[in-house]
Design a protein around this motif. Structure first.
Motif, mmCIF file in Angstrom:
data_model
loop_
_atom_site.group_PDB
_atom_site.id
_atom_site.type_symbol
_atom_site.label_atom_id
_atom_site.label_comp_id
_atom_site.label_asym_id
_atom_site.label_seq_id
_atom_site.Cartn_x
_atom_site.Cartn_y
_atom_site.Cartn_z
ATOM 1 N N MET A 1 -89.837 -11.607 28.497
ATOM 2 C CA MET A 1 -88.505 -11.930 27.981
ATOM 3 C C MET A 1 -88.624 -12.984 26.883
ATOM 4 S SD MET A 1 -85.204 -13.398 30.084
ATOM 5 C CE MET A 1 -83.615 -13.496 29.286
ATOM 6 N N LYS A 2 -87.915 -12.754 25.747
ATOM 7 C CA LYS A 2 -87.957 -13.672 24.618
ATOM 8 C C LYS A 2 -86.614 -14.397 24.476
ATOM 9 C CE LYS A 2 -88.895 -10.645 21.516
ATOM 10 N NZ LYS A 2 -89.204 -10.058 20.178
ATOM 11 N N ALA A 31 -84.472 -26.459 15.523
ATOM 12 C CA ALA A 31 -83.816 -27.749 15.719
ATOM 13 C C ALA A 31 -82.636 -27.976 14.781
ATOM 14 C CB ALA A 31 -84.829 -28.879 15.526
ATOM 15 N N ASP A 32 -82.353 -27.015 13.911
ATOM 16 C CA ASP A 32 -81.411 -27.245 12.816
ATOM 17 C C ASP A 32 -80.363 -26.131 12.783
ATOM 18 O OD1 ASP A 32 -80.140 -27.539 10.365
ATOM 19 O OD2 ASP A 32 -81.951 -28.209 9.343
ATOM 20 N N GLY A 33 -79.095 -26.501 12.866
ATOM 21 C CA GLY A 33 -78.042 -25.508 12.798
ATOM 22 C C GLY A 33 -78.025 -24.744 11.492
ATOM 23 N N GLY A 34 -78.475 -25.383 10.415
ATOM 24 C CA GLY A 34 -78.497 -24.724 9.110
ATOM 25 C C GLY A 34 -79.515 -23.608 9.019
ATOM 26 N N ARG A 35 -80.544 -23.657 9.884
ATOM 27 C CA ARG A 35 -81.574 -22.610 9.854
ATOM 28 C C ARG A 35 -81.507 -21.695 11.069
ATOM 29 N NH1 ARG A 35 -86.170 -26.534 7.487
ATOM 30 N NH2 ARG A 35 -85.643 -27.708 9.305
ATOM 31 N N ALA A 36 -80.487 -21.860 11.879
ATOM 32 C CA ALA A 36 -80.420 -21.138 13.151
ATOM 33 C C ALA A 36 -80.321 -19.630 12.962
ATOM 34 C CB ALA A 36 -79.233 -21.650 13.976
ATOM 35 N N ALA A 42 -85.325 -13.717 12.724
ATOM 36 C CA ALA A 42 -86.784 -13.608 12.752
ATOM 37 C C ALA A 42 -87.319 -13.420 14.167
ATOM 38 C CB ALA A 42 -87.414 -14.854 12.122
ATOM 39 N N ALA A 43 -86.726 -14.110 15.136
ATOM 40 C CA ALA A 43 -87.243 -14.077 16.509
ATOM 41 C C ALA A 43 -86.865 -12.799 17.252
ATOM 42 C CB ALA A 43 -86.724 -15.293 17.285
ATOM 43 N N GLN A 44 -85.720 -12.199 16.902
ATOM 44 C CA GLN A 44 -85.196 -11.034 17.621
ATOM 45 C C GLN A 44 -85.261 -11.252 19.134
ATOM 46 O OE1 GLN A 44 -87.254 -7.532 16.171
ATOM 47 N NE2 GLN A 44 -86.136 -7.575 14.248
#
Length: 229
Positions: A1-2, A31-36, A42-44
């Protein structure tokens, strides 16, 4: 599970990565809402754990944009903002569950796995009962691969629970689906969910479908049915 963890507290990130990793859950963190959103794509992941108080961008804003973009991954909100108003706002924005800090690790694991099972189960059910890549009714279309619901060419802003409800109803076109079957499809494996919760999801979905020409009808003693006007 991811799992994707969006959390600005470094100590919390490290603790959860290690603790959940020992339980067979692979955690990717941001750690950053701007990159969430970029990390999400990317993580899927199977589930997203989302803090609300994030640098650069609030977690609710992240969630709202993700749902508007058709990203249907189940979301578990983890936050110290534990008032009833915050919980309602998060759930109405598109979250699937809410766990205030501090929390018990066993409970967190159970909720993550329940969300993951429900999401996977909805996709498996769609594949088994439909032809092609989507369910269709009138101007409404449910895309099996993404879990998104479209009105003509536009993505409807639905929560994953609402999307699962649409999929379960469209899987049996022209037939009423019982409340019991819908509860299983929408809340499969989730601990502590009251049976009446399916009525809340039905109520919210009915309001969102109103402009589409597809209505959600209640057939007393039989269940619910989607009808194209």
């Amino acid at each position: 599970m991811k799992v994707l963890l969006v959390e600005d507290d470094a100590s919390m990130r490290t603790t959860l990565e290690r603790a959940l990793g020992r339980r067979g859950i692979h955690v990717t963190s941001c750690a950053d809402g701007g990159r969430a959103l970029d990390a999400w794509r990317a993580a899927q992941p199977d589930v997203v754990m989302l803090d609300l108080s994030l640098p650069r961008r609030d977690g609710l804003d992240v969630l709202q944009e993700a749902r508007a973009a058709g990203m249907r991954t189940p979301v578990l909100i983890l936050t110290a903002r534990g008032t009833v108003g915050d919980r309602i706002l998060g759930l109405n924005t598109g979250a699937d569950d809410y766990l205030p800090k501090p929390f018990d690790l066993d409970e967190l694991e159970a909720r993550l796995k329940a969300l993951g099972r429900r999401h996977a189960g909805a996709g498996a059910g769609a594949s088994a009962t439909a032809n092609g890549d989507s369910f269709r009714l009138g101007s409404l279309r449910y895309d099996k691969s993404s879990g998104a619901v479209y009105f003509r060419d536009d993505v409807l802003e639905l929560t994953p629970r609402e999307s699962s409800l649409v999929a379960a109803l469209l899987a049996r076109p022209g037939h009423a689906v019982t409340k019991e079957k819908l509860f299983e499809a929408v809340f499969a494996g989730e601990p502590g969910v009251q049976y009446e919760a399916i009525e809340v999801v039905v109520y919210r979905l009915r309001k969102k479908l109103a402009p589409t020409g597809v209505s959600l009808a209640t057939l007393r003693g039989l269940g619910y049915l989607l009808k194209a006007e």
